[in-house]
Scaffold this motif. Structure first.
Motif, PDB file in Angstrom:
ATOM      1  N   ILE A  70       0.859  -1.189   0.000  1.00 38.30           N
ATOM      2  CA  ILE A  70       0.000   0.000   0.000  1.00 38.30           C
ATOM      3  C   ILE A  70       0.894   1.238   0.000  1.00 38.30           C
ATOM      4  O   ILE A  70       1.647   1.486   0.938  1.00 38.30           O
ATOM      5  N   ALA A  71       0.795   2.008  -1.077  1.00 39.91           N
ATOM      6  CA  ALA A  71       1.641   3.190  -1.236  1.00 39.91           C
ATOM      7  C   ALA A  71       0.859   4.489  -1.117  1.00 39.91           C
ATOM      8  O   ALA A  71       1.469   5.569  -1.059  1.00 39.91           O
ATOM      9  N   GLN A  72      -0.477   4.410  -1.094  1.00 33.17           N
ATOM     10  CA  GLN A  72      -1.312   5.595  -0.938  1.00 33.17           C
ATOM     11  C   GLN A  72      -2.699   5.148  -0.482  1.00 33.17           C
ATOM     12  O   GLN A  72      -3.075   3.981  -0.641  1.00 33.17           O
ATOM     13  N   ALA A  73      -3.441   6.077   0.100  1.00 31.85           N
ATOM     14  CA  ALA A  73      -4.784   5.769   0.589  1.00 31.85           C
ATOM     15  C   ALA A  73      -5.714   6.929   0.279  1.00 31.85           C
ATOM     16  O   ALA A  73      -5.285   8.076   0.094  1.00 31.85           O
ATOM     17  N   PHE A  74      -7.003   6.616   0.260  1.00 36.56           N
ATOM     18  CA  PHE A  74      -8.053   7.594  -0.020  1.00 36.56           C
ATOM     19  C   PHE A  74      -9.189   7.365   0.961  1.00 36.56           C
ATOM     20  O   PHE A  74      -9.678   6.243   1.091  1.00 36.56           O
ATOM     21  N   ASN A  75      -9.574   8.411   1.678  1.00 35.80           N
ATOM     22  CA  ASN A  75     -10.754   8.362   2.552  1.00 35.80           C
ATOM     23  C   ASN A  75     -11.921   9.006   1.819  1.00 35.80           C
ATOM     24  O   ASN A  75     -11.853  10.176   1.444  1.00 35.80           O
ATOM     25  N   THR A  76     -13.002   8.245   1.644  1.00 38.76           N
ATOM     26  CA  THR A  76     -14.112   8.734   0.834  1.00 38.76           C
ATOM     27  C   THR A  76     -14.867   9.887   1.470  1.00 38.76           C
ATOM     28  O   THR A  76     -15.468  10.702   0.762  1.00 38.76           O
ATOM     29  N   HIS A  77     -14.864   9.968   2.804  1.00 34.81           N
ATOM     30  CA  HIS A  77     -15.539  11.069   3.491  1.00 34.81           C
ATOM     31  C   HIS A  77     -15.102  11.076   4.953  1.00 34.81           C
ATOM     32  O   HIS A  77     -14.225  10.299   5.342  1.00 34.81           O
ATOM     33  N   GLY A  78     -15.730  11.952   5.763  1.00 32.81           N
ATOM     34  CA  GLY A  78     -15.213  12.211   7.096  1.00 32.81           C
ATOM     35  C   GLY A  78     -15.848  11.461   8.237  1.00 32.81           C
ATOM     36  O   GLY A  78     -15.517  11.726   9.398  1.00 32.81           O
ATOM     37  N   ASN A  79     -16.743  10.511   7.992  1.00 38.23           N
ATOM     38  CA  ASN A  79     -17.291   9.697   9.083  1.00 38.23           C
ATOM     39  C   ASN A  79     -16.241   8.703   9.562  1.00 38.23           C
ATOM     40  O   ASN A  79     -15.512   8.099   8.760  1.00 38.23           O
ATOM     41  N   GLY A  80     -16.192   8.479  10.882  1.00 40.48           N
ATOM     42  CA  GLY A  80     -15.121   7.697  11.469  1.00 40.48           C
ATOM     43  C   GLY A  80     -14.996   6.277  10.974  1.00 40.48           C
ATOM     44  O   GLY A  80     -13.892   5.709  10.984  1.00 40.48           O
ATOM     45  N   ASP A  81     -16.117   5.665  10.548  1.00 42.10           N
ATOM     46  CA  ASP A  81     -16.025   4.284  10.081  1.00 42.10           C
ATOM     47  C   ASP A  81     -15.344   4.170   8.732  1.00 42.10           C
ATOM     48  O   ASP A  81     -15.208   3.064   8.192  1.00 42.10           O
ATOM     49  N   HIS A  82     -14.858   5.293   8.196  1.00 43.93           N
ATOM     50  CA  HIS A  82     -14.110   5.270   6.942  1.00 43.93           C
ATOM     51  C   HIS A  82     -12.706   5.862   7.076  1.00 43.93           C
ATOM     52  O   HIS A  82     -11.994   5.947   6.083  1.00 43.93           O
ATOM     53  N   TRP A  83     -12.312   6.224   8.348  1.00 43.87           N
ATOM     54  CA  TRP A  83     -10.945   6.765   8.496  1.00 43.87           C
ATOM     55  C   TRP A  83     -10.305   6.538   9.857  1.00 43.87           C
ATOM     56  O   TRP A  83      -9.099   6.734  10.006  1.00 43.87           O
ATOM     57  N   PHE A  84     -11.039   6.072  10.865  1.00 46.09           N
ATOM     58  CA  PHE A  84     -10.447   5.937  12.196  1.00 46.09           C
ATOM     59  C   PHE A  84      -9.290   4.936  12.221  1.00 46.09           C
ATOM     60  O   PHE A  84      -8.471   4.964  13.140  1.00 46.09           O
ATOM     61  N   GLY A  85      -9.197   4.060  11.237  1.00 47.69           N
ATOM     62  CA  GLY A  85      -8.087   3.111  11.182  1.00 47.69           C
ATOM     63  C   GLY A  85      -6.853   3.621  10.469  1.00 47.69           C
ATOM     64  O   GLY A  85      -5.880   2.867  10.283  1.00 47.69           O
ATOM     65  N   ASN A  86      -6.832   4.895  10.070  1.00 45.24           N
ATOM     66  CA  ASN A  86      -5.707   5.423   9.290  1.00 45.24           C
ATOM     67  C   ASN A  86      -4.356   5.266   9.977  1.00 45.24           C
ATOM     68  O   ASN A  86      -3.313   5.171   9.311  1.00 45.24           O
ATOM     69  N   ALA A  87      -4.346   5.230  11.305  1.00 44.34           N
ATOM     70  CA  ALA A  87      -3.064   5.144  12.026  1.00 44.34           C
ATOM     71  C   ALA A  87      -2.292   3.881  11.695  1.00 44.34           C
ATOM     72  O   ALA A  87      -1.067   3.831  11.881  1.00 44.34           O
ATOM     73  N   LEU A  88      -2.972   2.859  11.209  1.00 42.02           N
ATOM     74  CA  LEU A  88      -2.304   1.597  10.889  1.00 42.02           C
ATOM     75  C   LEU A  88      -1.762   1.548   9.464  1.00 42.02           C
ATOM     76  O   LEU A  88      -1.143   0.548   9.073  1.00 42.02           O
ATOM     77  N   LEU A  89      -1.960   2.601   8.706  1.00 50.84           N
ATOM     78  CA  LEU A  89      -1.411   2.631   7.346  1.00 50.84           C
ATOM     79  C   LEU A  89       0.105   2.774   7.397  1.00 50.84           C
ATOM     80  O   LEU A  89       0.664   3.265   8.382  1.00 50.84           O
ATOM     81  N   PRO A  90       0.802   2.339   6.350  1.00 51.02           N
ATOM     82  CA  PRO A  90       2.264   2.456   6.349  1.00 51.02           C
ATOM     83  C   PRO A  90       2.717   3.894   6.596  1.00 51.02           C
ATOM     84  O   PRO A  90       2.091   4.857   6.134  1.00 51.02           O
ATOM     85  N   ASP A  91       3.798   4.032   7.334  1.00 51.81           N
ATOM     86  CA  ASP A  91       4.326   5.359   7.662  1.00 51.81           C
ATOM     87  C   ASP A  91       4.644   6.140   6.392  1.00 51.81           C
ATOM     88  O   ASP A  91       5.239   5.609   5.450  1.00 51.81           O
ATOM     89  N   GLY A  92       4.255   7.404   6.411  1.00 46.66           N
ATOM     90  CA  GLY A  92       4.698   8.330   5.369  1.00 46.66           C
ATOM     91  C   GLY A  92       3.939   8.305   4.066  1.00 46.66           C
ATOM     92  O   GLY A  92       4.224   9.129   3.192  1.00 46.66           O
TER      93      GLY A  92
END
Length: 315
Positions: free
Chosen positions: A68-90
């Motif tokens: 995974i080299a990039q990510a996209f959050n479709t909108h601002g509700n937590g069930d679509h972004w609260f897990g972002n901390a586990l994405l690869p650093d940087g």
């Protein structure tokens, strides 16, 4: 394409995957993975770290070959972004400017207070226990997107193009979809709830109906909604049918002088009886009333959740 509605990672063909979470009710959202030439784009994370970790583990046989080299959050509700901390650093994380505003306004710590600490009455307590207390908001570490856009944004995943298209405000202020034209696939975020009741935090209705039209115009063979099973054009039209019906029924009651709580109780939603989370009618009517009369005071998320919880208690 028929994709079983079962929890886990599902191959869509041509290097694309959907991660599904039945039954699609409050918090049980979907995500996606787009791969090509040894790299991948993740579309959305999940409502807490445990769920997101399970998803990333399920994706590992694919992402070992296509990190995974990039990510996209479709909108601002937590069930679509609260897990972002586990994405690869940087790695870059992209979302609309409106989505990032919503994220800043409702971080996980605030959501945790709402559902686990505030005392908002017995109806709300019963609703929160049923719908929200199964998620571990307290463990979430905030990680906001690093890049924002408005309108349209182009990404490259290996040798393939991915078009990010802003369609909100509709469900929220900053809704956007990911279209992968060479595979004829669209990840819609919460513009689409399939077999579940849409909820209109932002509106206006006309924008959401137009967003559905835009998805149909793309002619995708496979459509992955924010919640519910993988669908096609018929699922988009079902969402439009609900939105038009509630818009028209709410407007008739508004013009008759009925207050919004009574209107939400009075509207017959039996045609959608098989859809989950029918209590969202209370929020949808409240949003439509404010579209019809902008002088009405805005309602906070806690106030809207209390209304939905009270609707559940009455029905």
């Amino acid at each position: 394409m028929k994709i079983a509605y079962e929890r886990g990672l599902h191959e869509l063909g041509d290097g694309l995957y959907a991660y599904l979470q039945p039954d699609g009710t409050w918090g049980w959202s979907n995500a996606g993975l787009v791969t090509a030439e040894g790299t991948s784009l993740l579309v959305d994370t999940l409502f807490d770290l445990n769920l997101t970790r399970d998803m990333l583990d399920a994706m590992q046989p694919v992402t070992d070959r296509n990190p995974i080299a990039q990510a996209f959050n479709t909108h601002g509700n937590g069930d679509h972004w609260f897990g972002n901390a586990l994405l690869p650093d940087g790695i870059p994380i992209v979302a609309t400017a409106g989505a990032i505003e919503d994220m800043r306004a409702a971080p996980a710590a605030l959501v945790n207070v709402l559902f686990n600490e505030l005392e908002l009455g017995p109806e709300f307590d019963a609703f929160a226990a049923r719908a929200m207390r199964k998620f571990d908001f307290a463990s979430v570490t905030e990680r906001l997107p690093t890049e924002s856009f408005e309108g349209r944004h182009e990404l490259r995943v290996g040798d393939r193009d991915v078009h990010l298209i802003q369609l909100g405000p509709a469900h929220t202020r900053g809704d956007a979809i990911a279209h992968v034209p060479d595979a004829s696939v669209v990840f819609t975020g919460d513009i689409l709830f399939i077999e579940g009741t849409p909820i209109m935090w932002a509106g206006p209705v006309a924008n959401w109906l137009a967003a559905c039209d835009r998805i149909i115009e793309l002619g995708a063979r496979v459509i992955i909604p924010g919640h519910g099973p993988v669908t096609d054009e018929s699922g988009v039209r079902d969402v439009q049918r609900y939105l038009r019906y509630v818009r028209d029924e709410a407007k008739a009651r508004f013009e008759a002088g009925m207050d919004e709580t009574a209107a939400a109780d009075d509207i017959d939603i039996s045609d959608f009886r098989d859809w989950g989370d029918p209590e969202r009618i209370a929020t949808n009517v409240a949003t439509i009333y404010r579209e019809l009369d902008p002088s009405l005071p805005l309602l906070t998320p806690p106030e809207l959740f209390v209304r939905m919880a009270q609707w559940c208690a009455r029905h």
